[in-house]
Write an enzyme that holds these catalytic residues in place. Structure first.
Site, PDB file in Angstrom:
ATOM      1  N   HIS A  68       0.834  -1.205   0.000  1.00 54.73           N
ATOM      2  CA  HIS A  68       0.000   0.000   0.000  1.00 54.73           C
ATOM      3  C   HIS A  68       0.875   1.264   0.000  1.00 54.73           C
ATOM      4  O   HIS A  68       0.660   2.183  -0.802  1.00 54.73           O
ATOM      5  CB  HIS A  68      -0.888  -0.035   1.243  1.00 54.73           C
ATOM      6  CG  HIS A  68      -1.753   1.154   1.445  1.00 54.73           C
ATOM      7  ND1 HIS A  68      -3.112   1.144   1.198  1.00 54.73           N
ATOM      8  CD2 HIS A  68      -1.473   2.418   1.887  1.00 54.73           C
ATOM      9  CE1 HIS A  68      -3.619   2.335   1.477  1.00 54.73           C
ATOM     10  NE2 HIS A  68      -2.645   3.130   1.900  1.00 54.73           N
ATOM     11  N   GLU A  69       1.875   1.298   0.890  1.00 58.85           N
ATOM     12  CA  GLU A  69       2.745   2.471   0.986  1.00 58.85           C
ATOM     13  C   GLU A  69       3.649   2.613  -0.235  1.00 58.85           C
ATOM     14  O   GLU A  69       3.921   3.726  -0.693  1.00 58.85           O
ATOM     15  CB  GLU A  69       3.591   2.396   2.264  1.00 58.85           C
ATOM     16  CG  GLU A  69       2.785   2.451   3.549  1.00 58.85           C
ATOM     17  CD  GLU A  69       1.969   3.724   3.673  1.00 58.85           C
ATOM     18  OE1 GLU A  69       2.397   4.772   3.147  1.00 58.85           O
ATOM     19  OE2 GLU A  69       0.881   3.672   4.279  1.00 58.85           O
ATOM     20  N   HIS A  72       1.865   4.445  -2.879  1.00 67.44           N
ATOM     21  CA  HIS A  72       1.927   5.899  -2.692  1.00 67.44           C
ATOM     22  C   HIS A  72       3.239   6.447  -3.259  1.00 67.44           C
ATOM     23  O   HIS A  72       3.261   7.475  -3.943  1.00 67.44           O
ATOM     24  CB  HIS A  72       1.846   6.256  -1.205  1.00 67.44           C
ATOM     25  CG  HIS A  72       0.502   6.063  -0.592  1.00 67.44           C
ATOM     26  ND1 HIS A  72      -0.669   6.491  -1.182  1.00 67.44           N
ATOM     27  CD2 HIS A  72       0.132   5.486   0.592  1.00 67.44           C
ATOM     28  CE1 HIS A  72      -1.696   6.202  -0.408  1.00 67.44           C
ATOM     29  NE2 HIS A  72      -1.235   5.583   0.677  1.00 67.44           N
TER      30      HIS A  72
END
Length: 380
Positions: A68-69, A72
């Site tokens: 998920h990170e 980003h």
């Protein structure tokens, strides 16, 4: 962020998209807590076998958070932003990157990338399960307590939950940043977007706790320890983060109304070879309180308040040079009248201790002088 942050302490896992990947020591505490929660879910017994299964599931959850990170970071890099760090923390993770000149598009798309990555992982897992090729028992792990299909099924659920939770439209969730970006784009006011998204985050914090605790009550039973711990944990994450964002938005929103132009004292530029009398006449004609002395090539080299010339005897004004009243200015100590907010604070940090004033320019001409002490007071 405007500058690279202070490096985060922790275990380094290398780099991704130019940024360091760091696991903070506090993450281990959360792994143990999650392992306990997973092991005792449903009131089961806590023993070596169940705790090991819980630990495996906790590790897989944090792996999903890492993806998920990284998403980003990938989105930020796609917009040409320098990625500083991808960090796994006690509460999940965060990604830092160069946020100078941020726009609603960059902010919204970068925030949305995380939940999208989790949805894609869940979709890939679903396709793998549908193929029927994963019904393999992992005999080497816990004597067959887990299967490949079971692990993938858990990852599908975990990533769908991560995506849904992070898509909630309130800070600190990614959906809150998307809401902030939308309000920002529509109104042109970034901090109004932050305030709205922060209040939404507070509402969501309360709503999630009510749902987690209300569901078992609706079934006619008391909430179990697992549910109580989850409700408390979620509230402890969401409420402080939303409240902090709200306070920050209020402070920074006020700072956005502070510009070099609103703080300046009107000034008039005068060539270095002018006399005190000529400088006073030009200042009086322009209604200026300060004089900025220019070099032969038109660069500001000094300044003085018009009132300071009162110390020069009037009979000497026609012949006195301005050297007797001029205070030097370092080259480059100039800002545009529109400079505001975080950019104004950055300039203050850069020049503090090197000069006590800046010249202020508008449309390419000097219109004023601003004292750094006044800027500091206004930004506090």
């Amino acid at each position: 962020m405007t500058n690279a942050p202070t490096p985060t302490r922790g275990l380094s896992l290398g780099r991704v998209f130019g940024g360091r990947v760091i696991v903070q020591p506090s993450t281990l505490l959360m792994l143990v807590l999650l392992a306990f929660l997973f092991a005792t879910n449903g009131g089961g017994d806590l023993d070596r076998r169940t705790f090991t299964v819980g630990l495996v599931l906790a590790l897989l959850l944090f792996a999903s958070v890492l993806v998920h990170e990284i998403a980003h970071a990938a989105a930020a890099r796609a917009f040409g932003r320098q990625v500083h760090e991808v960090v796994l923390t006690l509460w999940g993770g965060h990604t830092t990157f160069d946020a100078r000149g941020m726009t609603p598009m960059v902010s919204g798309v970068t925030a949305l990338a995380g939940p999208v990555a989790n949805v894609l992982l869940a979709a890939l897992g679903g396709l793998a399960l549908a193929s029927g090729a994963l019904d393999i028992t992992l005999f080497s792990l816990l004597a067959g307590d887990l299967t490949v299909a079971g692990i993938v099924r858990y990852l599908v659920y975990a990533n769908l939950i991560l995506a849904a939770f992070n898509a909630l439209p309130g800070i600190p969730m990614d959906g809150g940043r998307v809401l902030e970006a939308i309000v920002w784009a529509v109104t042109g006011d970034r901090y109004r977007g932050v305030r709205i998204a922060a209040w939404a985050g507070r509402v969501i914090a309360i709503a999630v706790v009510l749902v987690v605790l209300g569901y078992p009550l609706a079934q006619g039973r008391s909430p179990q320890l697992f549910e109580l711990l989850w409700a408390g944990l979620i509230f402890a994450i969401l409420w402080p983060a939303a409240s902090g964002a709200l306070r920050t938005a209020e402070v920074l929103g006020r700072r956005e109304g502070v510009t070099a132009g609103t703080l300046m004292v009107p000034a008039v530029p005068v060539r270095f070879n002018a006399t005190v009398e000529s400088a006073r006449q030009q200042a009086d004609a322009a209604g200026a309180q300060e004089v900025v002395v220019l070099t032969a090539d038109g660069v500001p080299a000094g300044h003085f308040p018009v009132a300071l010339t009162d110390a020069v005897p009037a009979e000497q004004w026609p012949s006195a040079s301005m050297q007797s009243v001029t205070m030097p200015l370092p080259r480059g100590a100039a800002v545009p009248a529109s400079l505001t907010g975080a950019d104004l604070e950055l300039a203050l940090r850069e020049w503090w201790g090197r000069t006590d004033v800046w010249t202020v320019a508008q449309d390419g001409r000097i219109v004023g002088v601003v004292r750094l002490g006044d800027v500091m007071k206004a930004l506090q």
